[in-house]
Enzyme design. Structure first.
Site, PDB file in Angstrom:
ATOM      1  N   ASN A 163     -38.600 -33.709  -3.779  1.00 51.26           N
ATOM      2  CA  ASN A 163     -39.080 -34.910  -4.470  1.00 51.26           C
ATOM      3  C   ASN A 163     -40.602 -34.884  -4.677  1.00 51.26           C
ATOM      4  O   ASN A 163     -41.280 -35.909  -4.576  1.00 51.26           O
ATOM      5  CB  ASN A 163     -38.667 -36.173  -3.706  1.00 51.26           C
ATOM      6  CG  ASN A 163     -37.344 -36.739  -4.223  1.00 51.26           C
ATOM      7  OD1 ASN A 163     -37.104 -36.766  -5.428  1.00 51.26           O
ATOM      8  ND2 ASN A 163     -36.492 -37.186  -3.320  1.00 51.26           N
ATOM      9  N   ASN A 175     -28.898 -30.461  -4.950  1.00 49.42           N
ATOM     10  CA  ASN A 175     -28.725 -31.892  -4.726  1.00 49.42           C
ATOM     11  C   ASN A 175     -27.490 -32.306  -5.516  1.00 49.42           C
ATOM     12  O   ASN A 175     -27.524 -32.389  -6.741  1.00 49.42           O
ATOM     13  CB  ASN A 175     -29.961 -32.671  -5.187  1.00 49.42           C
ATOM     14  CG  ASN A 175     -29.823 -34.175  -4.965  1.00 49.42           C
ATOM     15  OD1 ASN A 175     -28.762 -34.755  -5.165  1.00 49.42           O
ATOM     16  ND2 ASN A 175     -30.907 -34.811  -4.558  1.00 49.42           N
ATOM     17  N   ASP A 225     -27.547 -34.942 -11.455  1.00 50.59           N
ATOM     18  CA  ASP A 225     -28.754 -34.879 -12.283  1.00 50.59           C
ATOM     19  C   ASP A 225     -29.666 -33.721 -11.888  1.00 50.59           C
ATOM     20  O   ASP A 225     -30.704 -33.500 -12.505  1.00 50.59           O
ATOM     21  CB  ASP A 225     -29.520 -36.213 -12.267  1.00 50.59           C
ATOM     22  CG  ASP A 225     -29.577 -36.861 -10.894  1.00 50.59           C
ATOM     23  OD1 ASP A 225     -29.212 -36.203  -9.901  1.00 50.59           O
ATOM     24  OD2 ASP A 225     -29.985 -38.035 -10.809  1.00 50.59           O
TER      25      ASP A 225
END
Length: 257
Positions: free
Chosen positions: A149, A7, A247
């Protein structure tokens, strides 16, 4: 064959980091999520110069997924998920690369819990599970890689009590993840490292990365044909520590011949 998921949290703003990682890690296939760029702004030329062909499904400001292949262009086999004609989010793309079928996904975050975004998360996962079920028993290696997620277990989070109200840690998506695995998928990273503390995401706030206060939400799931070829799996943690880093850290598996 090395297959990775990353990501990138904005492909254009973090392109130097992505290119540096590709040069160092040399994945044969890289699944990227959260491009945050429309199709026309995807940096195809820069990636091609780095030795990677690409297919992508972009979206302005949000979402977006891509599959890169070293030395060739992935052969697209599927784009998006059926079942919701009102869903305009760019969250799934699938391609064949050198005899391996690779699905790249960016599952919805779902916060706040109890609202329409959480309902969308659960609905999207159901549609993804239907696609996964149609693939799992095909007689070829299949890898479903991306930002799910979902924090699968308490072992996959620093201080579980702090995530009790977050959509990533709710009982419903965690149950869906277990149901997905029962179709016949292997969580490669956890399979090879069953007892280790492994994180793939560290928030920008409260010095989370330095404290290793992370979570594991980036997963590579393998069908039985691919799982038989699984040699190794890991997280390129150092990538998260660089200046202007995403992140998330890249996660990868290596499949033998």
């Amino acid at each position: 064959m090395k297959i990775a998921t990353f990501n990138v949290n904005g492909i254009n703003g973090r392109l130097p980091n992505v290119l540096a990682w590709l040069e160092e890690a040399q994945p044969d296939v890289a699944c990227l999520q959260e491009l945050k760029a429309p199709d026309e702004r995807f940096p195809e030329a820069a990636l091609e110069k780095a030795g990677y062909g690409a297919i992508w499904h972009g979206q302005k400001s949000w979402n977006g997924v891509a599959i890169l292949a070293r030395g060739c262009k992935p052969v697209e086999t599927h784009r998006g998920l059926p079942g919701d004609p009102e869903d305009t989010h760019s969250r799934y793309i699938e391609a064949a690369v050198s005899g391996v079928l690779v699905g790249c996904l960016y599952l919805p975050n779902g916060n706040p819990v109890g609202g329409p975004k959480f309902a969308y998360k659960l609905g999207w996962m159901e549609r993804f599970m239907a696609r996964a079920k149609s693939l799992v028993k095909l007689d070829c290696p299949i890898v479903l890689a991306g930002d799910y997620n979902i924090i699968p277990t308490d072992r996959d989070v620093y201080k579980p009590e702090r995530w009790q109200d977050d959509a990533l840690f709710q009982p419903e998506p965690r149950a869906q993840y277990r149901k997905l695995l029962k179709q016949g998928w292997t969580d490669a990273l956890r399979h090879l490292h069953p007892d280790e503390t492994i994180f793939t995401f560290w928030d920008y706030w409260r010095n989370s990365f330095a404290r290793n206060a992370g979570i594991r939400i980036d997963h590579l799931l393998l069908n039985k044909v691919a799982a038989k070829r699984l040699v190794s799996a890991g997280v390129d943690r150092d990538t998260r520590g660089r200046e202007k880093a995403s992140d998330h850290a890249p996660v990868w598996v290596e499949l033998g011949d």
